[in-house]
Design an enzyme around this catalytic site. Structure first.
Site, PDB file in Angstrom:
ATOM      1  N   GLN A 121      -9.821  -4.199  -3.262  1.00 43.98           N
ATOM      2  CA  GLN A 121     -11.154  -3.767  -2.806  1.00 43.98           C
ATOM      3  C   GLN A 121     -12.209  -4.123  -3.848  1.00 43.98           C
ATOM      4  OE1 GLN A 121     -12.338  -2.072   0.079  1.00 43.98           O
ATOM      5  NE2 GLN A 121     -14.277  -2.635  -0.867  1.00 43.98           N
ATOM      6  N   ARG A 165     -13.631  -8.888   1.682  1.00 47.86           N
ATOM      7  CA  ARG A 165     -12.220  -8.547   1.472  1.00 47.86           C
ATOM      8  C   ARG A 165     -11.350  -9.783   1.721  1.00 47.86           C
ATOM      9  NH1 ARG A 165     -10.162  -3.493   1.334  1.00 47.86           N
ATOM     10  NH2 ARG A 165      -8.423  -4.707   0.507  1.00 47.86           N
ATOM     11  N   ARG A 175       0.880  -1.176   0.000  1.00 49.85           N
ATOM     12  CA  ARG A 175       0.000   0.000   0.000  1.00 49.85           C
ATOM     13  C   ARG A 175       0.906   1.211   0.000  1.00 49.85           C
ATOM     14  NH1 ARG A 175      -5.336   1.291   3.542  1.00 49.85           N
ATOM     15  NH2 ARG A 175      -6.065  -0.164   1.959  1.00 49.85           N
ATOM     16  N   CYS A 235     -16.531   1.354   0.485  1.00 48.48           N
ATOM     17  CA  CYS A 235     -15.381   0.494   0.789  1.00 48.48           C
ATOM     18  C   CYS A 235     -14.960   0.583   2.251  1.00 48.48           C
ATOM     19  CB  CYS A 235     -14.221   0.857  -0.129  1.00 48.48           C
ATOM     20  SG  CYS A 235     -13.732   2.587  -0.025  1.00 48.48           S
ATOM     21  N   ASP A 253     -17.206   6.732  -1.525  1.00 50.76           N
ATOM     22  CA  ASP A 253     -15.971   6.573  -0.752  1.00 50.76           C
ATOM     23  C   ASP A 253     -15.744   7.917  -0.050  1.00 50.76           C
ATOM     24  OD1 ASP A 253     -13.462   5.820   0.212  1.00 50.76           O
ATOM     25  OD2 ASP A 253     -12.438   6.044  -1.715  1.00 50.76           O
ATOM     26  N   HIS A 305      -7.306   0.617  -6.408  1.00 53.74           N
ATOM     27  CA  HIS A 305      -7.521  -0.251  -5.246  1.00 53.74           C
ATOM     28  C   HIS A 305      -8.138  -1.572  -5.706  1.00 53.74           C
ATOM     29  CE1 HIS A 305      -7.734  -1.433  -1.220  1.00 53.74           C
ATOM     30  NE2 HIS A 305      -8.631  -0.599  -0.732  1.00 53.74           N
TER      31      HIS A 305
END
Ligand code: CP
Ligand code: NVA
Length: 305
Positions: A130, A286, A95, A258, A218, A127
């Protein structure tokens, strides 16, 4: 060699197989005796925990590393970090702030002839892990992904971009409603054009919501943009997913986020905590979808690691 930098590194058939494998009970221990490194340059709750647990469920040994332990780019280069971790681990998840860091990692390993995949666990541009969970959630709920109409509200950020790509892969209709100045950037729009994917861009949230099956949002301020939070709160307020906006959608419409969520900002509390919310299925998936992805990865590329 598969690196997962964004969701379009996978095609529809590959995603379909990953979603199928995500449901596997008693999965084969494809990671038995293998190490996996998960590097976090910024915070994470879901991604870290779901990835670690998916790896454990496949017999592997996850080691999560925070930036304060390794100081990416300061203590040593991102290329040297990737080459070092590849000495011990069968895959590297990362990340990062700048997507380019992931590209530098993949290039360093490729040039060294190392068969260790780099998996994007969120960058400023994408992402994908996700979105695999979101596709699994949508398939579990609606069965058929191809016929869905999706509307995204708010900042045209990393999550938005990967969602739009996924919609393209599945030929779903997708709209993005964002305030002027916060639309999808030209670099991304050029990529969509190259791929032959379409998106309806609008500044009108009601137009995007009308008749849609899925409303997605988001945070308005992503990690790294904290200085802009106050300004963004004002600019984005018309793009909140509220009950009023939800009433414009199909009666069977579902809402996605998310997480982390800010109730009262990008989504009303009654909506995220209401009967048309899929957010906890997304959060749970996830782990299931990451496990499915790893099973697919080792089934497809048995020589990695
Ligand atoms: N959705 C998501 O990626 O959550 P985290 O930032 O907590 O990992
Ligand atoms: N767009 C958000 C997503 C968090 C999961 C961020 O980058 O902070």
């Amino acid at each position: 060699m598969i690196n997962l930098l964004d969701i379009d590194d996978l095609n529809q058939a590959e995603i379909a197989r990953i979603l199928q494998l995500s449901h596997l009970e008693n999965p084969p221990q494809v990671l038995r005796g293998k190490g996996t490194a998960l590097v976090f340059e910024k915070p994470s709750l879901r991604t870290r925990n779901s990835s670690e647990m998916a790896i454990v469920q496949l017999g592997g040994y996850p080691i999560s590393i925070k930036n304060e332990e390794i100081s990416i780019g300061t203590r040593e280069s991102v290329q040297d970090i990737a080459r070092t971790l590849a000495c011990y681990h069968s895959l590297i998840g990362a990340r990062v702030f700048e997507h380019a860091k992931l590209e530098s990692m993949t290039q360093a390993l490729q040039e060294s002839g190392l068969k260790v995949p780099i998996i994007n666990l969120l960058s400023d541009q994408a992402h994908p892990s996700q979105i695999l969970a979101d596709l699994l959630t949508l398939q579990d709920h609606f069965s058929n992904l191809e016929d869905l109409e999706i509307a995204y509200f708010g900042d045209s950020n990393n999550v938005c971009k990967s969602l739009v790509l996924a919609a393209g892969i599945y030929n779903m209709k997708v709209s993005v409603a964002s305030p002027p100045g916060y639309e999808l950037d030209t670099h991304f729009m050029d990529k969509l054009e190259r791929l032959g994917f379409e998106v309806n861009l609008t500044s009108d949230p009601v137009e995007a919501a009308r008749g849609c099956d899925v409303l997605y949002t988001d945070v308005w301020t992503s990690m790294g943009q904290e200085d802009e939070a106050q300004k963004r709160e004002k600019i984005f307020s018309p793009y909140q997913i509220s009950n009023k906006l939800l009433n414009e959608a199909s009666p069977q419409a579902m809402v996605m986020h998310c997480l982390p969520a800010h109730r009262g900002q990008e989504i009303q509390a009654e909506v995220i905590d209401g009967p048309q919310s899929l957010v906890w299925q997304q959060a749970k998936n996830r782990m299931n979808s990451f496990r499915g992805f790893l099973l697919w990865l080792f089934e497809t590329y048995p020589d990695i690691g």
